[in-house]
Design a protein around this motif. Sequence first.
Motif, PDB file in Angstrom:
ATOM      1  N   SER A   4       0.833  -1.210   0.000  1.00 12.09           N
ATOM      2  CA  SER A   4       0.000   0.000   0.000  1.00 12.09           C
ATOM      3  C   SER A   4       0.861   1.250   0.000  1.00 12.09           C
ATOM      4  CB  SER A   4      -0.925  -0.008   1.215  1.00 12.09           C
ATOM      5  OG  SER A   4      -0.170  -0.074   2.417  1.00 12.09           O
ATOM      6  N   THR A   5       2.008   1.170   0.695  1.00  9.38           N
ATOM      7  CA  THR A   5       2.921   2.311   0.698  1.00  9.38           C
ATOM      8  C   THR A   5       3.468   2.560  -0.695  1.00  9.38           C
ATOM      9  OG1 THR A   5       3.549   1.878   2.985  1.00  9.38           O
ATOM     10  CG2 THR A   5       5.035   3.252   1.689  1.00  9.38           C
ATOM     11  N   GLY A   6       3.836   1.471  -1.395  1.00  7.25           N
ATOM     12  CA  GLY A   6       4.342   1.611  -2.758  1.00  7.25           C
ATOM     13  C   GLY A   6       3.303   2.181  -3.692  1.00  7.25           C
ATOM     14  N   LEU A  10       3.440   5.641  -5.834  1.00  2.14           N
ATOM     15  CA  LEU A  10       3.229   5.649  -7.287  1.00  2.14           C
ATOM     16  C   LEU A  10       2.222   6.718  -7.694  1.00  2.14           C
ATOM     17  CD1 LEU A  10       3.170   1.837  -8.169  1.00  2.14           C
ATOM     18  CD2 LEU A  10       4.912   3.517  -8.809  1.00  2.14           C
ATOM     19  N   LEU A  11       1.309   7.040  -6.805  1.00  2.00           N
ATOM     20  CA  LEU A  11       0.351   8.114  -7.072  1.00  2.00           C
ATOM     21  C   LEU A  11       0.923   9.477  -6.700  1.00  2.00           C
ATOM     22  CD1 LEU A  11      -2.891   6.421  -5.693  1.00  2.00           C
ATOM     23  CD2 LEU A  11      -2.385   6.878  -8.092  1.00  2.00           C
ATOM     24  N   ALA A  12       1.607   9.534  -5.564  1.00  2.00           N
ATOM     25  CA  ALA A  12       2.040  10.814  -5.016  1.00  2.00           C
ATOM     26  C   ALA A  12       3.214  11.428  -5.777  1.00  2.00           C
ATOM     27  CB  ALA A  12       2.415  10.655  -3.548  1.00  2.00           C
ATOM     28  N   VAL A  13       4.222  10.623  -6.106  1.00  2.00           N
ATOM     29  CA  VAL A  13       5.439  11.175  -6.718  1.00  2.00           C
ATOM     30  C   VAL A  13       5.161  11.782  -8.098  1.00  2.00           C
ATOM     31  CG1 VAL A  13       7.738  10.606  -7.592  1.00  2.00           C
ATOM     32  CG2 VAL A  13       7.000   9.743  -5.366  1.00  2.00           C
ATOM     33  N   PRO A  14       4.474  11.060  -9.023  1.00  2.00           N
ATOM     34  CA  PRO A  14       4.156  11.706 -10.308  1.00  2.00           C
ATOM     35  C   PRO A  14       3.288  12.952 -10.147  1.00  2.00           C
ATOM     36  CG  PRO A  14       3.858   9.335 -10.465  1.00  2.00           C
ATOM     37  CD  PRO A  14       4.042   9.651  -9.010  1.00  2.00           C
ATOM     38  N   ALA A  15       2.337  12.889  -9.221  1.00  2.00           N
ATOM     39  CA  ALA A  15       1.483  14.061  -8.994  1.00  2.00           C
ATOM     40  C   ALA A  15       2.315  15.249  -8.533  1.00  2.00           C
ATOM     41  CB  ALA A  15       0.401  13.739  -7.972  1.00  2.00           C
ATOM     42  N   ALA A  16       3.286  15.002  -7.648  1.00  2.00           N
ATOM     43  CA  ALA A  16       4.130  16.088  -7.148  1.00  2.00           C
ATOM     44  C   ALA A  16       5.010  16.664  -8.250  1.00  2.00           C
ATOM     45  CB  ALA A  16       4.989  15.578  -5.996  1.00  2.00           C
ATOM     46  N   VAL A  17       5.575  15.804  -9.099  1.00  2.00           N
ATOM     47  CA  VAL A  17       6.464  16.279 -10.170  1.00  2.00           C
ATOM     48  C   VAL A  17       5.682  17.057 -11.224  1.00  2.00           C
ATOM     49  CG1 VAL A  17       8.021  15.565 -12.020  1.00  2.00           C
ATOM     50  CG2 VAL A  17       8.154  14.458  -9.783  1.00  2.00           C
ATOM     51  N   VAL A  18       4.530  16.515 -11.654  1.00  2.00           N
ATOM     52  CA  VAL A  18       3.709  17.227 -12.641  1.00  2.00           C
ATOM     53  C   VAL A  18       3.181  18.530 -12.026  1.00  2.00           C
ATOM     54  CG1 VAL A  18       1.648  17.122 -14.088  1.00  2.00           C
ATOM     55  CG2 VAL A  18       3.083  15.100 -13.814  1.00  2.00           C
ATOM     56  N   GLY A  19       2.868  18.477 -10.743  1.00  2.00           N
ATOM     57  CA  GLY A  19       2.456  19.704 -10.063  1.00  2.00           C
ATOM     58  C   GLY A  19       3.569  20.730 -10.054  1.00  2.00           C
ATOM     59  N   ALA A  20       4.810  20.266  -9.865  1.00  2.00           N
ATOM     60  CA  ALA A  20       5.957  21.173  -9.898  1.00  2.00           C
ATOM     61  C   ALA A  20       6.121  21.788 -11.280  1.00  2.00           C
ATOM     62  CB  ALA A  20       7.229  20.421  -9.502  1.00  2.00           C
ATOM     63  N   ALA A  21       5.896  20.991 -12.335  1.00  2.00           N
ATOM     64  CA  ALA A  21       5.966  21.523 -13.703  1.00  2.00           C
ATOM     65  C   ALA A  21       4.904  22.595 -13.916  1.00  2.00           C
ATOM     66  CB  ALA A  21       5.799  20.392 -14.710  1.00  2.00           C
ATOM     67  N   SER A  22       3.707  22.348 -13.408  1.00  2.00           N
ATOM     68  CA  SER A  22       2.627  23.333 -13.525  1.00  2.00           C
ATOM     69  C   SER A  22       2.979  24.616 -12.779  1.00  2.00           C
ATOM     70  CB  SER A  22       1.318  22.757 -12.983  1.00  2.00           C
ATOM     71  OG  SER A  22       0.898  21.635 -13.729  1.00  2.00           O
ATOM     72  N   MET A  23       3.560  24.464 -11.587  1.00  2.00           N
ATOM     73  CA  MET A  23       3.941  25.644 -10.820  1.00  2.00           C
ATOM     74  C   MET A  23       5.091  26.383 -11.483  1.00  2.00           C
ATOM     75  SD  MET A  23       1.682  25.671  -8.507  1.00  2.00           S
ATOM     76  CE  MET A  23       2.279  27.000  -7.456  1.00  2.00           C
ATOM     77  N   ALA A  76      -2.139  13.938  -0.099  1.00  2.00           N
ATOM     78  CA  ALA A  76      -3.135  13.002   0.420  1.00  2.00           C
ATOM     79  C   ALA A  76      -2.588  11.579   0.483  1.00  2.00           C
ATOM     80  CB  ALA A  76      -4.391  13.033  -0.444  1.00  2.00           C
ATOM     81  N   PHE A  77      -1.525  11.286  -0.282  1.00  2.00           N
ATOM     82  CA  PHE A  77      -1.028   9.912  -0.359  1.00  2.00           C
ATOM     83  C   PHE A  77       0.417   9.738   0.114  1.00  2.00           C
ATOM     84  CE2 PHE A  77      -4.528   9.898  -3.399  1.00  2.00           C
ATOM     85  CZ  PHE A  77      -5.169   8.719  -3.068  1.00  2.00           C
ATOM     86  N   ALA A  78       1.091  10.818   0.476  1.00  2.00           N
ATOM     87  CA  ALA A  78       2.488  10.686   0.903  1.00  2.00           C
ATOM     88  C   ALA A  78       2.803  11.714   1.971  1.00  2.00           C
ATOM     89  CB  ALA A  78       3.422  10.852  -0.304  1.00  2.00           C
ATOM     90  N   PRO A  79       3.833  11.463   2.773  1.00  2.66           N
ATOM     91  CA  PRO A  79       4.199  12.402   3.837  1.00  2.66           C
ATOM     92  C   PRO A  79       4.639  13.752   3.275  1.00  2.66           C
ATOM     93  CG  PRO A  79       5.266  10.270   4.170  1.00  2.66           C
ATOM     94  CD  PRO A  79       4.661  10.240   2.808  1.00  2.66           C
ATOM     95  N   LEU A  80       4.471  14.781   4.080  1.00  7.54           N
ATOM     96  CA  LEU A  80       4.922  16.121   3.726  1.00  7.54           C
ATOM     97  C   LEU A  80       6.411  16.118   3.415  1.00  7.54           C
ATOM     98  CD1 LEU A  80       3.641  19.010   3.677  1.00  7.54           C
ATOM     99  CD2 LEU A  80       4.533  19.296   5.984  1.00  7.54           C
ATOM    100  N   LEU A  81       7.171  15.292   4.165  1.00  6.75           N
ATOM    101  CA  LEU A  81       8.622  15.236   3.978  1.00  6.75           C
ATOM    102  C   LEU A  81       9.018  14.642   2.629  1.00  6.75           C
ATOM    103  CD1 LEU A  81       9.742  14.036   7.523  1.00  6.75           C
ATOM    104  CD2 LEU A  81      10.032  16.297   6.544  1.00  6.75           C
ATOM    105  N   VAL A  82       8.135  13.899   2.000  1.00  8.34           N
ATOM    106  CA  VAL A  82       8.405  13.357   0.661  1.00  8.34           C
ATOM    107  C   VAL A  82       7.960  14.328  -0.418  1.00  8.34           C
ATOM    108  CG1 VAL A  82       7.778  11.537  -0.979  1.00  8.34           C
ATOM    109  CG2 VAL A  82       8.314  10.948   1.384  1.00  8.34           C
ATOM    110  N   VAL A  83       6.770  14.897  -0.250  1.00  6.74           N
ATOM    111  CA  VAL A  83       6.179  15.728  -1.295  1.00  6.74           C
ATOM    112  C   VAL A  83       6.894  17.063  -1.445  1.00  6.74           C
ATOM    113  CG1 VAL A  83       4.087  16.946  -1.998  1.00  6.74           C
ATOM    114  CG2 VAL A  83       3.933  14.634  -1.063  1.00  6.74           C
ATOM    115  N   GLN A  84       7.143  17.745  -0.333  1.00 10.52           N
ATOM    116  CA  GLN A  84       7.673  19.099  -0.417  1.00 10.52           C
ATOM    117  C   GLN A  84       9.023  19.198  -1.136  1.00 10.52           C
ATOM    118  OE1 GLN A  84       4.922  20.857  -0.161  1.00 10.52           O
ATOM    119  NE2 GLN A  84       6.168  22.439   0.772  1.00 10.52           N
ATOM    120  N   PRO A  85      10.017  18.349  -0.821  1.00  8.97           N
ATOM    121  CA  PRO A  85      11.287  18.473  -1.547  1.00  8.97           C
ATOM    122  C   PRO A  85      11.155  18.239  -3.050  1.00  8.97           C
ATOM    123  CG  PRO A  85      11.629  17.284   0.484  1.00  8.97           C
ATOM    124  CD  PRO A  85      10.139  17.426   0.327  1.00  8.97           C
TER     125      PRO A  85
END
Length: 310
Positions: A4-6, A10-23, A76-85
């Motif tokens: 479940s963590t994996g 898989l949902l959180a990391v692509p969302a964060a990267v594409v979100g970074a591209a949008s920003m 919503a799917f990963a810790p703040l410490l993973v998403v923010q960096p």
Amino acid sequence: MVSSTGTSLLLAVPAAVVGAASMGLASAAQARATKEVAVGKILDPGLLRGLAHRPLWLIGMIATGAGLALQLVALAFAPLLVVQPLLITSLVFAGVISARLEHRPLDGVMVAGSLICIAGLAAFLLVARPSGNADSFTSGTRPLPLAIGLTLLTLVALVVALLARGSARVLGLAVATGALYGVTAGLMKIVAGQARSGLAEPFQNWTLYLVCVVGPLGFLLSQNTFQQGRFLTPALAVITALDPLVGVAIGVWWMGETASSGPGALAGEAIAGAVVIVGIALLSSRASHLDQVQPGPDTAAGLKASKGAA
């Protein structure tokens, strides 16, 4: 079988990267648009009224909305410490798009400075080895020291921005923006957790309403930051570095997330932070050098806008 963590990653990391591209797109578009309106007082809402008539700025707003939505998905799917960096990658996207909008080639030194900043944050993530996925304030934490520290940092940065000129003003604005963005991200993590319990849940808690105050204030400061500096990348490097660092601090101090805290880990985290500072210093010095070499198109655009408003 994927855990479940994996699956969450898989949902959180692509969302964060594409979100970074949008920003990154949003920052580049908004920074370019701010050069087309007259320079006013810091924190003057009139800046937003002027920008609202600029199509490029409206494109940036759409990209901002998409980026924030993807950031919420990631939180919503990963810790703040993973998403923010991961959001630091918006710096590269913004640099490339900004160069295209200004019809100039990418500057190698600025690209190197951006990559150094990203490397520093990536190293911090690897050394810190974050864990936990809290979505509420932890009762056993001590929120006041961090709250006081962030408030003082923001106020001092704003005073510097009001009293100083040139690069010092841009730095003050960028620091205040980064601090407010980091606080907003931490609060958004709480809101995302509440929304998973029901769409009406966030409206029954004070966190969402505080986001509605801190977030727009940080956004207005970001527009002032973009307008005051000729080059986007140095100011954005300060914002995108401070934003996740504040987010990490909130995750640990307020929400019970954990990070490695042994002597070796702390030393590694300090070195990683120093690498980020080196990258920002390189970007700032390069921007100052380019400012001295030639005035640049943004300066002329700003003068035209000022004359048109006079």
